[in-house]
Design a protein around this motif. Structure first.
Motif, PDB file in Angstrom:
ATOM      1  N   LEU A 180       0.834  -1.194   0.000  1.00 37.59           N
ATOM      2  CA  LEU A 180       0.000   0.000   0.000  1.00 37.59           C
ATOM      3  C   LEU A 180       0.874   1.251   0.000  1.00 37.59           C
ATOM      4  O   LEU A 180       1.786   1.373   0.813  1.00 37.59           O
ATOM      5  CB  LEU A 180      -0.908   0.014   1.234  1.00 37.59           C
ATOM      6  N   ILE A 182       1.322   5.285   0.549  1.00 36.59           N
ATOM      7  CA  ILE A 182       0.752   6.400   1.301  1.00 36.59           C
ATOM      8  C   ILE A 182       1.623   7.627   1.061  1.00 36.59           C
ATOM      9  O   ILE A 182       2.750   7.708   1.560  1.00 36.59           O
ATOM     10  CB  ILE A 182       0.676   6.090   2.809  1.00 36.59           C
ATOM     11  N   TYR A 192      -3.676   8.076   9.434  1.00 36.81           N
ATOM     12  CA  TYR A 192      -2.987   6.817   9.130  1.00 36.81           C
ATOM     13  C   TYR A 192      -2.660   6.004  10.379  1.00 36.81           C
ATOM     14  O   TYR A 192      -2.217   4.850  10.271  1.00 36.81           O
ATOM     15  CB  TYR A 192      -1.739   7.096   8.291  1.00 36.81           C
ATOM     16  N   ILE A 195      -4.796   2.869  10.061  1.00 30.53           N
ATOM     17  CA  ILE A 195      -4.346   1.705   9.291  1.00 30.53           C
ATOM     18  C   ILE A 195      -3.190   1.000  10.001  1.00 30.53           C
ATOM     19  O   ILE A 195      -3.032  -0.226   9.896  1.00 30.53           O
ATOM     20  CB  ILE A 195      -3.978   2.096   7.843  1.00 30.53           C
ATOM     21  N   LEU A 216       3.070  -1.380   4.270  1.00 32.96           N
ATOM     22  CA  LEU A 216       2.746   0.036   4.097  1.00 32.96           C
ATOM     23  C   LEU A 216       4.002   0.803   3.714  1.00 32.96           C
ATOM     24  O   LEU A 216       5.051   0.643   4.348  1.00 32.96           O
ATOM     25  CB  LEU A 216       2.172   0.617   5.386  1.00 32.96           C
ATOM     26  N   VAL A 263      -3.422   4.780  -0.664  1.00 32.17           N
ATOM     27  CA  VAL A 263      -4.275   5.062   0.496  1.00 32.17           C
ATOM     28  C   VAL A 263      -4.477   6.574   0.621  1.00 32.17           C
ATOM     29  O   VAL A 263      -3.519   7.321   0.838  1.00 32.17           O
ATOM     30  CB  VAL A 263      -3.672   4.506   1.798  1.00 32.17           C
ATOM     31  N   CYS A 264      -5.720   7.012   0.475  1.00 34.99           N
ATOM     32  CA  CYS A 264      -6.081   8.424   0.650  1.00 34.99           C
ATOM     33  C   CYS A 264      -6.321   8.704   2.128  1.00 34.99           C
ATOM     34  O   CYS A 264      -6.020   7.883   2.987  1.00 34.99           O
ATOM     35  CB  CYS A 264      -7.321   8.743  -0.181  1.00 34.99           C
ATOM     36  N   LEU A 266      -7.742   8.977   5.785  1.00 37.23           N
ATOM     37  CA  LEU A 266      -8.576   8.105   6.603  1.00 37.23           C
ATOM     38  C   LEU A 266      -9.113   8.834   7.837  1.00 37.23           C
ATOM     39  O   LEU A 266      -9.754   8.216   8.683  1.00 37.23           O
ATOM     40  CB  LEU A 266      -7.761   6.878   7.051  1.00 37.23           C
ATOM     41  N   TYR A 284      -2.393   9.033  -7.287  1.00 36.34           N
ATOM     42  CA  TYR A 284      -2.651   7.589  -7.338  1.00 36.34           C
ATOM     43  C   TYR A 284      -3.283   7.181  -8.672  1.00 36.34           C
ATOM     44  O   TYR A 284      -2.863   6.203  -9.290  1.00 36.34           O
ATOM     45  CB  TYR A 284      -3.564   7.174  -6.183  1.00 36.34           C
ATOM     46  N   ILE A 292      -7.979   3.479  -1.525  1.00 36.43           N
ATOM     47  CA  ILE A 292      -8.749   3.298  -0.301  1.00 36.43           C
ATOM     48  C   ILE A 292      -8.959   4.681   0.298  1.00 36.43           C
ATOM     49  O   ILE A 292      -8.022   5.489   0.341  1.00 36.43           O
ATOM     50  CB  ILE A 292      -8.009   2.411   0.713  1.00 36.43           C
ATOM     51  N   SER A 293     -10.168   4.982   0.785  1.00 36.44           N
ATOM     52  CA  SER A 293     -10.432   6.279   1.397  1.00 36.44           C
ATOM     53  C   SER A 293     -11.603   6.162   2.362  1.00 36.44           C
ATOM     54  O   SER A 293     -12.535   5.391   2.129  1.00 36.44           O
ATOM     55  CB  SER A 293     -10.765   7.318   0.319  1.00 36.44           C
ATOM     56  N   VAL A 322      -9.325  -4.992   3.130  1.00 36.45           N
ATOM     57  CA  VAL A 322      -8.339  -4.537   2.147  1.00 36.45           C
ATOM     58  C   VAL A 322      -7.855  -5.715   1.303  1.00 36.45           C
ATOM     59  O   VAL A 322      -7.733  -5.617   0.073  1.00 36.45           O
ATOM     60  CB  VAL A 322      -7.153  -3.854   2.852  1.00 36.45           C
TER      61      VAL A 322
END
Length: 368
Positions: A180, A182, A192, A195, A216, A263-264, A266, A284, A292-293, A322
């Motif tokens: 993922l 970020i 974050y 996550i 990550l 990953v947007c 969170l 992205y 993912i958001s 995920v």
């Protein structure tokens, strides 16, 4: 004239790259544009002497040469308002020059309520000034859906970037491993920590049965960067988390090529933001990454299959969801085809030349 208060910042910074993209977009639409970086005309002041930048209304105008006012319009990217900035707006307006003020995030008050004292002082001054700028500003460009901001009519634009500087990733799917990406200037509202907490639970309780490793990759800097590194160490996640600092160009491309999902934010709900136009979502999709958001993304249709929405709260991210999302997106092991579809979708909505078009149209109509 393109006005920017912080153009001197790190060239790996996403905002710096965004400014360059906007300038190129104006030029692509055959507008001759120059850049006024206010930092180039201000004396370097530290400590209490820096208060002049808040209160001395002539701090800007006394330093900017008159030659910079020989233009048809000012497009101003600015965050918080100060008295010298208000005086600058007044001087520009007196010269009958069109002023468009871009407010990248609106509303923005909650971004500053949990920051340092200096930022909170700037916010208080901003609140004193904001209702006065309607005397001078012709329009506000915004990513929000507001018809008016501070009693000024808006130009609705989208946050964009130059897709031509970001190559589509080419990535081979790895067996039993999900990576993922970020990218961020890490702040508390990016969330974050959620996550990381979810990954801790996954590694502790689930990974043995799942047999899928999740990693990550953190790219960027900011106030939360060291906090996330500490969480990673305390949770014994160091073999699953990688921290690169600020990266750009081929270095960033290489990291993106290794990753499968972007990953947007969170935690946008922490600053009461429920519609996102953040730059990372554009990066992205330019790479061709599914996302993912927790927050709704402005250019993404509700049923678009390449965005996983997770709960809009502070709960740990369910890593099993995920993994299931990854398996659904890449079920035919068709990584390159998926990337091409995502990039094409994003280009039609987020390329900087598309994003800036409403401003170009406004300028054209203002001449008629």
């Amino acid at each position: 004239m393109f006005f920017e208060k912080s153009f001197h910042k790190n060239k790996n910074n996403g905002v710096y790259k965004k400014v360059l993209d906007q300038i190129d977009a104006f030029k692509n639409h055959e507008i001759d544009i120059s850049v006024l970086n206010i930092a180039d005309f201000l004396p370097q002041k530290k400590g209490f002497r820096k208060i002049n930048l808040l209160l001395n209304k002539k701090e800007y105008t006394k330093n900017i040469p008159n030659s910079y006012y020989n233009c048809d319009f000012f497009y101003i990217r600015y965050w918080l308002l100060t008295f010298p900035f208000l005086n600058l707006l007044k001087k520009i307006a007196e010269k009958k020059i069109l002023i468009i003020l871009e407010i990248p995030t609106y509303p923005y008050d909650d971004e500053y309520r949990r920051t340092d004292l200096k930022s909170q002082i700037f916010l208080l001054i901003d609140k004193l000034i904001r209702k006065k700028i309607k005397r001078y500003v012709n329009a506000i460009s915004t990513y929000s859906g507001d018809e008016q901001i501070f009693d000024i009519s808006t130009i609705k634009i989208s946050n964009g970037l130059n897709f031509s500087r970001i190559p589509m990733r080419i990535n081979e799917i790895k067996n039993n491993e999900i990576n993922l990406l970020i990218i961020s200037q890490f702040s508390f509202w990016h969330g974050y920590d959620r996550i990381l907490k979810g990954l801790e639970i996954y590694v502790r309780d689930i990974i043995i049965n799942s047999k899928t490793i999740v990693k990550l990759h953190f790219v960027g800097d900011g106030k939360e960067y060291e906090i996330y590194k500490n969480i990673c160490l305390e949770s014994k996640l160091d073999q699953y988390c990688f921290f690169y600092g600020l990266k750009s160009g081929k270095d960033l491309d290489a990291i993106a090529n290794h990753c499968d999902i972007g990953v947007c934010s969170l935690g946008a709900h922490r600053k009461k933001c429920y519609l996102s136009s953040e730059l990372k979502s554009r990066e992205y999709v330019a790479y061709g990454l599914p996302m993912i958001s927790s927050v709704k993304i402005d250019f993404v249709d509700d049923k678009w299959p390449y965005l996983l929405r997770v709960p809009e709260d502070d709960s740990p991210i369910d890593i099993i969801s995920v993994v299931n999302y990854f398996n659904k997106v890449y079920k035919n092991n068709n990584s390159e085809e998926i990337s091409r579809i995502i990039r094409s979708y994003g280009f039609a909505r987020c390329d900087i030349n598309v994003a800036i078009r409403p401003v170009i149209d406004y300028l054209a109509n203002s001449k008629n």
